[in-house]
Design a protein around this motif. Sequence first.
Motif, PDB file in Angstrom:
ATOM      1  N   VAL A 125      22.959 -52.319  10.505  1.00  0.00           N
ATOM      2  CA  VAL A 125      24.129 -51.426  10.525  1.00  0.00           C
ATOM      3  C   VAL A 125      24.280 -50.709   9.185  1.00  0.00           C
ATOM      4  CG1 VAL A 125      26.647 -51.372  10.647  1.00  0.00           C
ATOM      5  CG2 VAL A 125      25.355 -52.721  12.308  1.00  0.00           C
ATOM      6  N   CYS A 126      24.152 -51.457   8.096  1.00  0.00           N
ATOM      7  CA  CYS A 126      24.294 -50.851   6.767  1.00  0.00           C
ATOM      8  C   CYS A 126      23.170 -49.856   6.488  1.00  0.00           C
ATOM      9  CB  CYS A 126      24.319 -51.943   5.691  1.00  0.00           C
ATOM     10  SG  CYS A 126      25.774 -53.008   5.738  1.00  0.00           S
ATOM     11  N   THR A 127      21.972 -50.147   6.980  1.00  0.00           N
ATOM     12  CA  THR A 127      20.846 -49.227   6.789  1.00  0.00           C
ATOM     13  C   THR A 127      21.076 -47.921   7.544  1.00  0.00           C
ATOM     14  OG1 THR A 127      19.283 -51.049   6.464  1.00  0.00           O
ATOM     15  CG2 THR A 127      18.362 -48.936   7.109  1.00  0.00           C
ATOM     16  N   LEU A 128      21.605 -48.012   8.749  1.00  0.00           N
ATOM     17  CA  LEU A 128      21.911 -46.801   9.512  1.00  0.00           C
ATOM     18  C   LEU A 128      22.979 -45.978   8.802  1.00  0.00           C
ATOM     19  CD1 LEU A 128      21.924 -48.205  13.164  1.00  0.00           C
ATOM     20  CD2 LEU A 128      20.252 -46.627  12.153  1.00  0.00           C
ATOM     21  N   ILE A 129      23.988 -46.642   8.257  1.00  0.00           N
ATOM     22  CA  ILE A 129      25.024 -45.937   7.498  1.00  0.00           C
ATOM     23  C   ILE A 129      24.401 -45.228   6.291  1.00  0.00           C
ATOM     24  CG2 ILE A 129      27.077 -46.235   6.045  1.00  0.00           C
ATOM     25  CD1 ILE A 129      27.859 -48.577   7.913  1.00  0.00           C
ATOM     26  N   ASP A 130      23.496 -45.931   5.606  1.00  0.00           N
ATOM     27  CA  ASP A 130      22.910 -45.338   4.406  1.00  0.00           C
ATOM     28  C   ASP A 130      21.936 -44.226   4.737  1.00  0.00           C
ATOM     29  OD1 ASP A 130      22.945 -45.472   1.492  1.00  0.00           O
ATOM     30  OD2 ASP A 130      20.812 -45.952   1.681  1.00  0.00           O
ATOM     31  N   ALA A 131      21.362 -44.254   5.923  1.00  0.00           N
ATOM     32  CA  ALA A 131      20.502 -43.143   6.335  1.00  0.00           C
ATOM     33  C   ALA A 131      21.316 -41.845   6.382  1.00  0.00           C
ATOM     34  CB  ALA A 131      19.874 -43.431   7.688  1.00  0.00           C
ATOM     35  N   VAL A 132      22.567 -41.937   6.822  1.00  0.00           N
ATOM     36  CA  VAL A 132      23.458 -40.774   6.832  1.00  0.00           C
ATOM     37  C   VAL A 132      23.757 -40.342   5.396  1.00  0.00           C
ATOM     38  CG1 VAL A 132      25.730 -39.906   7.509  1.00  0.00           C
ATOM     39  CG2 VAL A 132      24.469 -41.445   9.037  1.00  0.00           C
ATOM     40  N   ARG A 133      24.029 -41.316   4.529  1.00  0.00           N
ATOM     41  CA  ARG A 133      24.293 -41.007   3.114  1.00  0.00           C
ATOM     42  C   ARG A 133      23.085 -40.316   2.478  1.00  0.00           C
ATOM     43  NH1 ARG A 133      21.485 -41.833  -1.222  1.00  0.00           N
ATOM     44  NH2 ARG A 133      20.828 -43.783  -0.247  1.00  0.00           N
ATOM     45  N   ALA A 134      21.870 -40.826   2.760  1.00  0.00           N
ATOM     46  CA  ALA A 134      20.656 -40.234   2.202  1.00  0.00           C
ATOM     47  C   ALA A 134      20.484 -38.798   2.686  1.00  0.00           C
ATOM     48  CB  ALA A 134      19.446 -41.074   2.581  1.00  0.00           C
ATOM     49  N   TRP A 135      20.799 -38.534   3.954  1.00  0.00           N
ATOM     50  CA  TRP A 135      20.724 -37.169   4.496  1.00  0.00           C
ATOM     51  C   TRP A 135      21.724 -36.253   3.786  1.00  0.00           C
ATOM     52  CZ3 TRP A 135      24.545 -34.444   7.266  1.00  0.00           C
ATOM     53  CH2 TRP A 135      24.132 -33.220   7.800  1.00  0.00           C
ATOM     54  N   LEU A 136      22.941 -36.740   3.584  1.00  0.00           N
ATOM     55  CA  LEU A 136      23.953 -35.942   2.878  1.00  0.00           C
ATOM     56  C   LEU A 136      23.518 -35.635   1.450  1.00  0.00           C
ATOM     57  CD1 LEU A 136      27.262 -37.680   4.052  1.00  0.00           C
ATOM     58  CD2 LEU A 136      26.516 -35.352   4.598  1.00  0.00           C
ATOM     59  N   PHE A 137      22.907 -36.627   0.785  1.00  0.00           N
ATOM     60  CA  PHE A 137      22.429 -36.410  -0.577  1.00  0.00           C
ATOM     61  C   PHE A 137      21.329 -35.345  -0.613  1.00  0.00           C
ATOM     62  CE2 PHE A 137      23.653 -40.070  -3.607  1.00  0.00           C
ATOM     63  CZ  PHE A 137      24.958 -40.057  -3.144  1.00  0.00           C
ATOM     64  N   ARG A 138      20.459 -35.349   0.424  1.00  0.00           N
ATOM     65  CA  ARG A 138      19.413 -34.328   0.465  1.00  0.00           C
ATOM     66  C   ARG A 138      20.014 -32.940   0.693  1.00  0.00           C
ATOM     67  NH1 ARG A 138      16.656 -38.379   3.357  1.00  0.00           N
ATOM     68  NH2 ARG A 138      17.224 -37.437   5.363  1.00  0.00           N
ATOM     69  N   VAL A 139      20.970 -32.862   1.611  1.00  0.00           N
ATOM     70  CA  VAL A 139      21.620 -31.579   1.901  1.00  0.00           C
ATOM     71  C   VAL A 139      22.343 -31.045   0.670  1.00  0.00           C
ATOM     72  CG1 VAL A 139      23.481 -30.495   3.240  1.00  0.00           C
ATOM     73  CG2 VAL A 139      21.858 -32.020   4.372  1.00  0.00           C
ATOM     74  N   CYS A 140      23.020 -31.939  -0.041  1.00  0.00           N
ATOM     75  CA  CYS A 140      23.778 -31.538  -1.233  1.00  0.00           C
ATOM     76  C   CYS A 140      22.914 -31.464  -2.488  1.00  0.00           C
ATOM     77  CB  CYS A 140      24.926 -32.517  -1.464  1.00  0.00           C
ATOM     78  SG  CYS A 140      26.141 -32.559  -0.128  1.00  0.00           S
ATOM     79  N   ARG A 141      21.625 -31.774  -2.347  1.00  0.00           N
ATOM     80  CA  ARG A 141      20.654 -31.692  -3.444  1.00  0.00           C
ATOM     81  C   ARG A 141      21.114 -32.520  -4.651  1.00  0.00           C
ATOM     82  NH1 ARG A 141      18.654 -25.602  -4.213  1.00  0.00           N
ATOM     83  NH2 ARG A 141      16.897 -26.753  -5.101  1.00  0.00           N
ATOM     84  N   VAL A 142      21.530 -33.732  -4.369  1.00  0.00           N
ATOM     85  CA  VAL A 142      22.016 -34.629  -5.421  1.00  0.00           C
ATOM     86  C   VAL A 142      20.905 -34.933  -6.419  1.00  0.00           C
ATOM     87  CG1 VAL A 142      22.854 -36.977  -5.885  1.00  0.00           C
ATOM     88  CG2 VAL A 142      23.836 -35.651  -3.998  1.00  0.00           C
TER      89      VAL A 142
END
Length: 365
Positions: free
Chosen positions: A327-344
């Motif tokens: 569950v936590c990995t799936l949540i973090d997959a969304v976070r990782a996608w957001l970081f890529r979109v926002c070019r963190v």
Amino acid sequence: MQMSTEKKERDMGVELLRIISMLMIVVMHILGQGGVLAGVSVAPGSAGYAGAYLLEAGAYMAINCYALISGYVGVGHSFRYARLFETQARVLFYTVFITAGFCIVMPELFGFTLVKNALFPAMTGQYWYYTAYFGLMLFMPALQCMIAHLSSVQFRNLIVSIVLLFSILPALFVSDIFQTAQGYSLWWLMALYLVGAYIKIYGCPFLKKPIPALAVYALSVLAAWGIQMADVYGVGIPLPNMLVYTSPAMLLGSVALLTACSGLRLPNPVKKGVSLCAPLSFSVYLIHAHPLVWKYLFEGCFAAFADYPVYMLMPVVIGAAAAVYAVCTLIDAVRAWLFRVCRVRKGCEWLEERLKGLLEGHSGR
């Protein structure tokens, strides 16, 4: 090209250990904060007690493994402040959004201290491991420079000193002589970073193949568990508690796991899964061990497992840990996608360049 491929194979085995270690950390937290150990402790010496503490002993070296991996993979890589900034951004993402979520559902929690904790997680100790690791990252450039200039004999003597001063002597004298807080400290993570780097460069002379290394891990687990059970049964043998991070059993077992996994050759489907999950593993800790999740969702949540017969208790705990991890990995997959979109990452690299420019400007004056 062949050497590069072999190096990647070895590193993939170590990345698998990163996943396994995080699963083991979740097992420990289910047993401890989740209430299982408290439940079985009402009947010390029972089969349930023995099974729960066998799981505890098997999982307890996970933190050591995580710190050893940092030193192992750090060899040959220059330190990047961008990595520090990106890690801080990931931690802030969870401290801020999880805290905000709890404040929406439980507005009575809102206050200055909660906001300060969310915005400055390293300095307020929201996660003990991250606070210690944050300090370790600041020391990494100096540690890497030292590692690069030590001779093999000097490095070996340093590792012997670390093992003696931080593990063996505290166990023998049942005292935290050198203030490592039994492993809950920056000093212990720095020590393990150096041990992991030594293993990467010189290997471990008595643990060269996976099967003997796994046997040593199993013996370390049984030694720690046996001492725990002997104490419960009142055997009266004056043996030190091995269920602390700095104990010789936990240190030896974690080194054995690292050497075993560094020698693994994984099939392609497993490598693909590892390459997807390993970078997200740290966030499993950040999510489920967030202080508010820890207190209001995790505390006592798994206490009912203590009433299960031992043949059910052990697989159920492991299964629950796997579910939390997933569950936590799936949540973090969304976070990782957001970081890529926002070019963190690009932003962190820009900050690194600005910091370098500032420091070089000062040094040139």
